[in-house]
Structures are given as structure tokens and as C-alpha cells.
Enzyme design. Structure first.
Site, PDB file in Angstrom:
ATOM      1  N   ASP A  47      -9.052  24.628   1.765  1.00  9.99           N
ATOM      2  CA  ASP A  47      -9.584  23.344   2.252  1.00  9.99           C
ATOM      3  C   ASP A  47      -8.551  22.242   2.030  1.00  9.99           C
ATOM      4  O   ASP A  47      -8.297  21.825   0.899  1.00  9.99           O
ATOM      5  CB  ASP A  47     -10.866  22.995   1.486  1.00  9.99           C
ATOM      6  CG  ASP A  47     -11.500  21.704   2.001  1.00  9.99           C
ATOM      7  OD1 ASP A  47     -12.318  21.788   2.936  1.00  9.99           O
ATOM      8  OD2 ASP A  47     -11.155  20.621   1.487  1.00  9.99           O
ATOM      9  N   TYR A  52      -4.506  14.483   2.567  1.00 11.13           N
ATOM     10  CA  TYR A  52      -3.992  15.056   1.309  1.00 11.13           C
ATOM     11  C   TYR A  52      -2.466  15.157   1.306  1.00 11.13           C
ATOM     12  O   TYR A  52      -1.862  15.374   0.250  1.00 11.13           O
ATOM     13  CB  TYR A  52      -4.580  16.445   1.037  1.00 11.13           C
ATOM     14  CG  TYR A  52      -6.094  16.499   0.905  1.00 11.13           C
ATOM     15  CD1 TYR A  52      -6.854  15.329   0.821  1.00 11.13           C
ATOM     16  CD2 TYR A  52      -6.755  17.714   0.863  1.00 11.13           C
ATOM     17  CE1 TYR A  52      -8.238  15.383   0.715  1.00 11.13           C
ATOM     18  CE2 TYR A  52      -8.143  17.775   0.752  1.00 11.13           C
ATOM     19  CZ  TYR A  52      -8.876  16.607   0.689  1.00 11.13           C
ATOM     20  OH  TYR A  52     -10.241  16.668   0.587  1.00 11.13           O
ATOM     21  N   LEU A 192     -17.316  20.895  -9.395  1.00 13.70           N
ATOM     22  CA  LEU A 192     -17.313  20.866 -10.867  1.00 13.70           C
ATOM     23  C   LEU A 192     -17.371  19.425 -11.382  1.00 13.70           C
ATOM     24  O   LEU A 192     -17.072  19.170 -12.553  1.00 13.70           O
ATOM     25  CB  LEU A 192     -16.043  21.543 -11.407  1.00 13.70           C
ATOM     26  CG  LEU A 192     -15.841  23.007 -10.996  1.00 13.70           C
ATOM     27  CD1 LEU A 192     -14.460  23.506 -11.422  1.00 13.70           C
ATOM     28  CD2 LEU A 192     -16.939  23.882 -11.611  1.00 13.70           C
ATOM     29  N   ILE A 231     -15.729  24.796  -3.033  1.00  9.99           N
ATOM     30  CA  ILE A 231     -14.258  24.770  -2.880  1.00  9.99           C
ATOM     31  C   ILE A 231     -13.606  24.138  -4.117  1.00  9.99           C
ATOM     32  O   ILE A 231     -12.959  23.096  -4.021  1.00  9.99           O
ATOM     33  CB  ILE A 231     -13.860  24.011  -1.588  1.00  9.99           C
ATOM     34  CG1 ILE A 231     -14.662  22.693  -1.451  1.00  9.99           C
ATOM     35  CG2 ILE A 231     -14.079  24.879  -0.359  1.00  9.99           C
ATOM     36  CD1 ILE A 231     -14.155  21.790  -0.320  1.00  9.99           C
ATOM     37  N   LYS A 233     -11.081  23.107  -7.008  1.00  6.94           N
ATOM     38  CA  LYS A 233      -9.629  22.906  -7.026  1.00  6.94           C
ATOM     39  C   LYS A 233      -9.110  23.170  -8.430  1.00  6.94           C
ATOM     40  O   LYS A 233      -9.725  22.757  -9.424  1.00  6.94           O
ATOM     41  CB  LYS A 233      -9.318  21.470  -6.610  1.00  6.94           C
ATOM     42  CG  LYS A 233      -7.872  21.028  -6.842  1.00  6.94           C
ATOM     43  CD  LYS A 233      -7.684  20.291  -8.165  1.00  6.94           C
ATOM     44  CE  LYS A 233      -6.234  19.941  -8.436  1.00  6.94           C
ATOM     45  NZ  LYS A 233      -6.025  19.348  -9.777  1.00  6.94           N
ATOM     46  N   SER A 234      -7.971  23.826  -8.542  1.00  3.50           N
ATOM     47  CA  SER A 234      -7.251  23.890  -9.813  1.00  3.50           C
ATOM     48  C   SER A 234      -5.792  24.190  -9.524  1.00  3.50           C
ATOM     49  O   SER A 234      -5.485  24.900  -8.563  1.00  3.50           O
ATOM     50  CB  SER A 234      -7.828  24.977 -10.728  1.00  3.50           C
ATOM     51  OG  SER A 234      -7.049  25.047 -11.903  1.00  3.50           O
ATOM     52  N   VAL A 235      -4.912  23.646 -10.362  1.00  2.00           N
ATOM     53  CA  VAL A 235      -3.505  24.037 -10.277  1.00  2.00           C
ATOM     54  C   VAL A 235      -3.149  24.963 -11.440  1.00  2.00           C
ATOM     55  O   VAL A 235      -1.991  25.307 -11.635  1.00  2.00           O
ATOM     56  CB  VAL A 235      -2.560  22.811 -10.268  1.00  2.00           C
ATOM     57  CG1 VAL A 235      -2.733  22.018  -8.980  1.00  2.00           C
ATOM     58  CG2 VAL A 235      -2.780  21.923 -11.489  1.00  2.00           C
ATOM     59  N   ARG A 239      -7.430  29.234 -14.407  1.00  2.00           N
ATOM     60  CA  ARG A 239      -8.670  28.635 -13.888  1.00  2.00           C
ATOM     61  C   ARG A 239      -8.912  29.053 -12.441  1.00  2.00           C
ATOM     62  O   ARG A 239     -10.056  29.243 -12.025  1.00  2.00           O
ATOM     63  CB  ARG A 239      -8.598  27.109 -13.973  1.00  2.00           C
ATOM     64  CG  ARG A 239      -8.661  26.591 -15.391  1.00  2.00           C
ATOM     65  CD  ARG A 239      -8.467  25.090 -15.379  1.00  2.00           C
ATOM     66  NE  ARG A 239      -8.660  24.499 -16.684  1.00  2.00           N
ATOM     67  CZ  ARG A 239      -8.445  23.223 -16.950  1.00  2.00           C
ATOM     68  NH1 ARG A 239      -8.016  22.409 -15.994  1.00  2.00           N
ATOM     69  NH2 ARG A 239      -8.651  22.748 -18.150  1.00  2.00           N
ATOM     70  N   ASN A 243     -12.415  30.772 -11.637  1.00  2.97           N
ATOM     71  CA  ASN A 243     -13.351  30.195 -10.668  1.00  2.97           C
ATOM     72  C   ASN A 243     -13.727  31.177  -9.558  1.00  2.97           C
ATOM     73  O   ASN A 243     -14.712  30.973  -8.861  1.00  2.97           O
ATOM     74  CB  ASN A 243     -12.760  28.922 -10.048  1.00  2.97           C
ATOM     75  CG  ASN A 243     -12.600  27.813 -11.071  1.00  2.97           C
ATOM     76  OD1 ASN A 243     -13.148  27.874 -12.160  1.00  2.97           O
ATOM     77  ND2 ASN A 243     -11.817  26.796 -10.723  1.00  2.97           N
TER      78      ASN A 243
HETATM   79  P1  NDP Z   1     -13.418  19.833  -8.654  1.00  2.00           P
HETATM   80  O1  NDP Z   1     -14.856  19.598  -8.972  1.00  2.00           O
HETATM   81  O2  NDP Z   1     -13.033  21.065  -7.954  1.00  2.00           O
HETATM   82  O3  NDP Z   1     -12.634  19.709 -10.025  1.00  2.00           O
HETATM   83  C1  NDP Z   1     -11.230  19.834 -10.108  1.00  2.00           C
HETATM   84  C2  NDP Z   1     -10.812  19.486 -11.525  1.00  2.00           C
HETATM   85  O4  NDP Z   1     -11.428  20.408 -12.430  1.00  2.00           O
HETATM   86  C3  NDP Z   1      -9.336  19.573 -11.759  1.00  2.00           C
HETATM   87  O5  NDP Z   1      -8.999  18.524 -12.652  1.00  2.00           O
HETATM   88  C4  NDP Z   1      -9.140  20.927 -12.429  1.00  2.00           C
HETATM   89  O6  NDP Z   1      -8.050  20.879 -13.331  1.00  2.00           O
HETATM   90  C5  NDP Z   1     -10.435  21.091 -13.186  1.00  2.00           C
HETATM   91  N1  NDP Z   1     -10.881  22.494 -13.253  1.00  2.00           N
HETATM   92  C6  NDP Z   1     -10.903  23.393 -12.239  1.00  2.00           C
HETATM   93  N2  NDP Z   1     -11.360  24.581 -12.663  1.00  2.00           N
HETATM   94  C7  NDP Z   1     -11.637  24.440 -13.978  1.00  2.00           C
HETATM   95  C8  NDP Z   1     -12.124  25.328 -14.964  1.00  2.00           C
HETATM   96  N3  NDP Z   1     -12.418  26.603 -14.673  1.00  2.00           N
HETATM   97  N4  NDP Z   1     -12.291  24.848 -16.225  1.00  2.00           N
HETATM   98  C9  NDP Z   1     -11.999  23.565 -16.516  1.00  2.00           C
HETATM   99  N5  NDP Z   1     -11.523  22.677 -15.629  1.00  2.00           N
HETATM  100  C10 NDP Z   1     -11.340  23.110 -14.362  1.00  2.00           C
HETATM  101  O7  NDP Z   1     -12.932  18.500  -7.887  1.00  2.00           O
HETATM  102  P2  NDP Z   1     -12.127  18.120  -6.576  1.00  2.00           P
HETATM  103  O8  NDP Z   1     -12.374  16.674  -6.426  1.00  2.00           O
HETATM  104  O9  NDP Z   1     -10.743  18.595  -6.566  1.00  2.00           O
HETATM  105  O10 NDP Z   1     -12.935  18.851  -5.399  1.00  2.00           O
HETATM  106  C11 NDP Z   1     -12.630  20.150  -4.927  1.00  2.00           C
HETATM  107  C12 NDP Z   1     -12.168  20.102  -3.493  1.00  2.00           C
HETATM  108  O11 NDP Z   1     -13.140  19.466  -2.668  1.00  2.00           O
HETATM  109  C13 NDP Z   1     -10.915  19.257  -3.265  1.00  2.00           C
HETATM  110  O12 NDP Z   1      -9.744  19.880  -3.696  1.00  2.00           O
HETATM  111  C14 NDP Z   1     -10.995  19.045  -1.773  1.00  2.00           C
HETATM  112  O13 NDP Z   1     -10.564  20.195  -1.079  1.00  2.00           O
HETATM  113  C15 NDP Z   1     -12.493  18.814  -1.587  1.00  2.00           C
HETATM  114  N6  NDP Z   1     -12.831  17.373  -1.614  1.00  2.00           N
HETATM  115  C16 NDP Z   1     -13.277  16.822  -0.437  1.00  2.00           C
HETATM  116  C17 NDP Z   1     -13.613  15.496  -0.381  1.00  2.00           C
HETATM  117  C18 NDP Z   1     -14.133  14.950   0.900  1.00  2.00           C
HETATM  118  O14 NDP Z   1     -14.268  13.721   1.001  1.00  2.00           O
HETATM  119  N7  NDP Z   1     -14.436  15.766   1.872  1.00  2.00           N
HETATM  120  C19 NDP Z   1     -13.477  14.594  -1.538  1.00  2.00           C
HETATM  121  C20 NDP Z   1     -13.020  15.266  -2.738  1.00  2.00           C
HETATM  122  C21 NDP Z   1     -12.725  16.603  -2.746  1.00  2.00           C
HETATM  123  P3  NDP Z   1      -6.612  21.576 -13.067  1.00  2.00           P
HETATM  124  O15 NDP Z   1      -6.293  21.450 -11.612  1.00  2.00           O
HETATM  125  O16 NDP Z   1      -5.712  20.780 -13.951  1.00  2.00           O
HETATM  126  O17 NDP Z   1      -6.749  23.005 -13.506  1.00  2.00           O
END
Ligand code: NDP
Length: 280
Positions: A47, A52, A192, A231, A233-235, A239, A243
Site C-alpha cells: 500500500d 508518500y 496498530l 496494512i 507498516k514497519s521498517v 516486526r 505482523n
Molecule cells: P501502523 O498502525 O501500521 O503503525 C506503524 C508503527 O508501529 C511504526 O512506528 C512501527 O515501527 C510500529 N510497529 C509496527 N509493527 C510493530 C510491532 N509488531 N510491534 C511494535 N511496534 C510496531 O501505522 P501507519 O500509520 O503506518 O499505518 C499503516 C499504513 O496505513 C501506512 O503505512 C499506509 O500505507 C496506510 N495509511 C493510510 C492513510 C490514509 O490516509 N489512507 C493514513 C495513514 C496510513 P517501526 O516501523 O519502527 O518498526
């Protein structure tokens, strides 16, 4: 680890993986590695969005994965400055060019930007893009019920999905009911709650201990059992893998209900009625 996520049926006859990989706020230089790791783990939905700034890196990672184009489901989105028929058609072409593909699986209007009042016109442009076969499916993101009603009335075409902020603290019951009544799939962004203190909430950590899983896995499993597309996200490679491991355990009714009690209507992101960043 399962080989792949289950698929859900869209209202246009296509299918979408229920679990995908989001790349919001992943810098372009980190995107290829993260997407490669996700594809290696088994994710088959990526996604991204024009806003982005990482569509090119997503395309590159998919091409170098060894997977065929049709094995990976690609979603991208039209940004707020590109509403209106001509601008929407041009924005879509630019996204395809950056991705380096000749079609996307799902094209979404990122935000309705009601202050501009052009989203119905934009939606009609998306119906043309789908008719041309350049987007296999079309949908919207951050649309409220009133926005959905308007585009359905205006075009007669029901979006395949509405991608909305959705997590245990913002459960969106009314909108999800509307989706169910109209055959729209609910796709949860920030599933999350951006990895914040929700992961330390006692209800979640107690269930995590009981089922022997992590808090993030419990939350993602809750989404899956509700029928949401998710969907995360993690880098972080561990994780990304964690996930994806949410299809080999279940939450019971009491656990599902306990999580439902956490709803507080709390947004982590902007409100769709007023958000207009980037709009012209
Ligand atoms: P998420 O709810 O997916 O959370 C991402 C955060 O959680 C990151 O900081 C990540 O850290 C951390 N994380 C991920 N997995 C774990 C885990 N297993 N344990 C602990 N921490 C974890 O938030 P997003 O806002 O990124 O949303 C996901 C996706 O939704 C986006 O990437 C995008 O594709 C979409 N989105 C769409 C929007 C829209 O307007 N349509 C708006 C916002 C998001 P780290 O990366 O450091 O591991």
C-alpha cells in the site's frame, strides 16, 4: 509462517489479500529494503500513495523480487491537489510511471477534501480508469458516509474499498455497518494506532499473554476476525515477520468483546471532513 494471507472478495469480482504492507513515512531510500523483506516474508499487498514519495522504490522492489507482477497486489492513491477529471487522469499516469507498471490493482482517492467539492468528479474519472483496465479495482480512502452516498448516487458505482483510520481506539462502527450494507470492504489504516501506547494497554497485553502472542499480533488478529483488510507498516524486519503471523491462532468471543470495549473515538490522524493538505 503461512505462505500467504487469505483473500477477500471485492464487489467487482476481484480478490484482495486481507493483510498487506503499508509504506507511509518510509523514506524512499529505505522503502526497497522494507518492501523486499515484506515480499520475502509472504506479504502480497503493498500500500503506497503518490503523497508518500516512494512509489518508484515500491516498483523497483517488486521488480527485483523475482515475483511476477500479477503475484503482487499494488495499491496507490490520488493526492489532494489532483482532484477533478483532467488532474486525476494525469495524476494516475504519473503514479503508473513512477511505479513502472502498466496497471495497478487498486487506485484510491486519498481524501475527499470536501472544501474543494470535486471528489464526485474525481470518482467519475476513476471509473474511466477502471473501464480502461489501468486500475483493476477502484476505491476511496477517508470517506465519511455522506461522501460515499454522494459518489454512489452520482456515478452508480460503489467503491470496492474505503480505507479508513481504524484500530481498537477508533472502531468506526457506523461506517463499517454502512460498508457492509453496500458491499464495500473496510481497509484499516494505522491498524496498530501507529504503534503507540495501545500496545501497552492492559486489555491487549493480558490477551497477548493468554494466547502467547505479541500485542501487535492480537490487534491485527482482532482486525482479521472483524473482516477488515489490514496494512501494518514497519521498517523493522522482526516486526514485519511478526505482523504476518496472525493466521494461525484465534481470539475467542470474550477476547474480541474486551477489545471492542476500548473504543474511544480517538483519531491519531486528521478528520476527513476538514483535511485539505496539498489541495489547490
Ligand atoms: P501502523 O498502525 O501500521 O503503525 C506503524 C508503527 O508501529 C511504526 O512506528 C512501527 O515501527 C510500529 N510497529 C509496527 N509493527 C510493530 C510491532 N509488531 N510491534 C511494535 N511496534 C510496531 O501505522 P501507519 O500509520 O503506518 O499505518 C499503516 C499504513 O496505513 C501506512 O503505512 C499506509 O500505507 C496506510 N495509511 C493510510 C492513510 C490514509 O490516509 N489512507 C493514513 C495513514 C496510513 P517501526 O516501523 O519502527 O518498526
Amino acid at each position: 509462517m503461512p505462505d500467504e494471507a487469505p483473500h477477500l472478495q471485492l464487489n467487482d469480482g476481484n480478490a484482495i489479500p486481507q493483510l498487506g504492507f503499508g509504506v507511509f513515512q518510509v523514506p524512499p531510500e529505505e522503502t526497497a529494503d522494507a518492501v523486499s523483506h515484506a515480499l520475502g516474508t509472504g506479504y502480497r499487498l503493498i500500500d503506497t500513495a503518490a503523497a508518500y514519495g516512494n512509489e518508484a522504490a515500491v516498483g523497483e522492489a517488486i521488480r527485483s523480487s523475482g515475483l511476477d507482477r500479477d503475484e503482487v497486489y499494488v495499491t496507490t492513491k490520488l493526492w489532494n491537489g489532483d482532484h477533478g477529471r483532467g488532474a486525476a487522469l494525469r495524476a494516475f499516469e504519473r503514479s503508473l510511471e513512477r511505479l513502472g507498471f502498466d496497471y495497478v490493482d487498486l487506485y484510491l482517492i486519498h481524501w475527499p477534501v470536501p472544501s474543494q467539492d470535486r471528489y464526485a468528479e474525481t470518482w467519475r474519472a476513476l471509473t474511466q480508469i477502471r473501464a480502461d483496465g489501468r486500475a483493476r479495482s477502484i476505491g476511496v480512502s477517508n470517506f465519511l458516509i455522506e461522501h460515499l452516498e454522494r459518489i454512489i448516487d452520482d456515478s452508480g458505482v460503489v467503491p470496492a474499498v474505503n480505507q479508513i483510520e481504524l484500530h481498537p481506539r477508533l472502531q468506526q462502527d457506523q461506517l463499517r455497518t454502512f460498508h457492509d450494507e453496500h458491499g464495500i470492504l473496510t481497509e484499516a489504516w494505522s491498524p496498530l494506532a501507529r504503534g503507540g501506547d495501545l500496545l501497552h494497554e492492559a486489555t491487549i497485553t493480558d490477551i497477548a499473554s493468554a494466547v502467547g502472542r505479541s500485542p501487535a499480533q492480537v490487534i491485527l488478529r482482532w482486525h482479521v476476525q472483524l473482516g477488515n483488510i489490514v496494512i501494518p507498516k514497519s521498517v523493522t524486519p522482526e516486526r514485519i515477520e511478526e505482523n504476518f503471523r496472525v493466521f494461525d491462532f484465534e481470539l475467542d468471543d470474550a477476547q474480541m468483546n474486551a477489545i471492542s470495549e476500548l473504543d474511544g473515538g480517538e483519531r491519531t490522524g486528521p478528520h476527513p471532513a476538514t483535511f485539505a493538505a496539498g489541495a489547490r
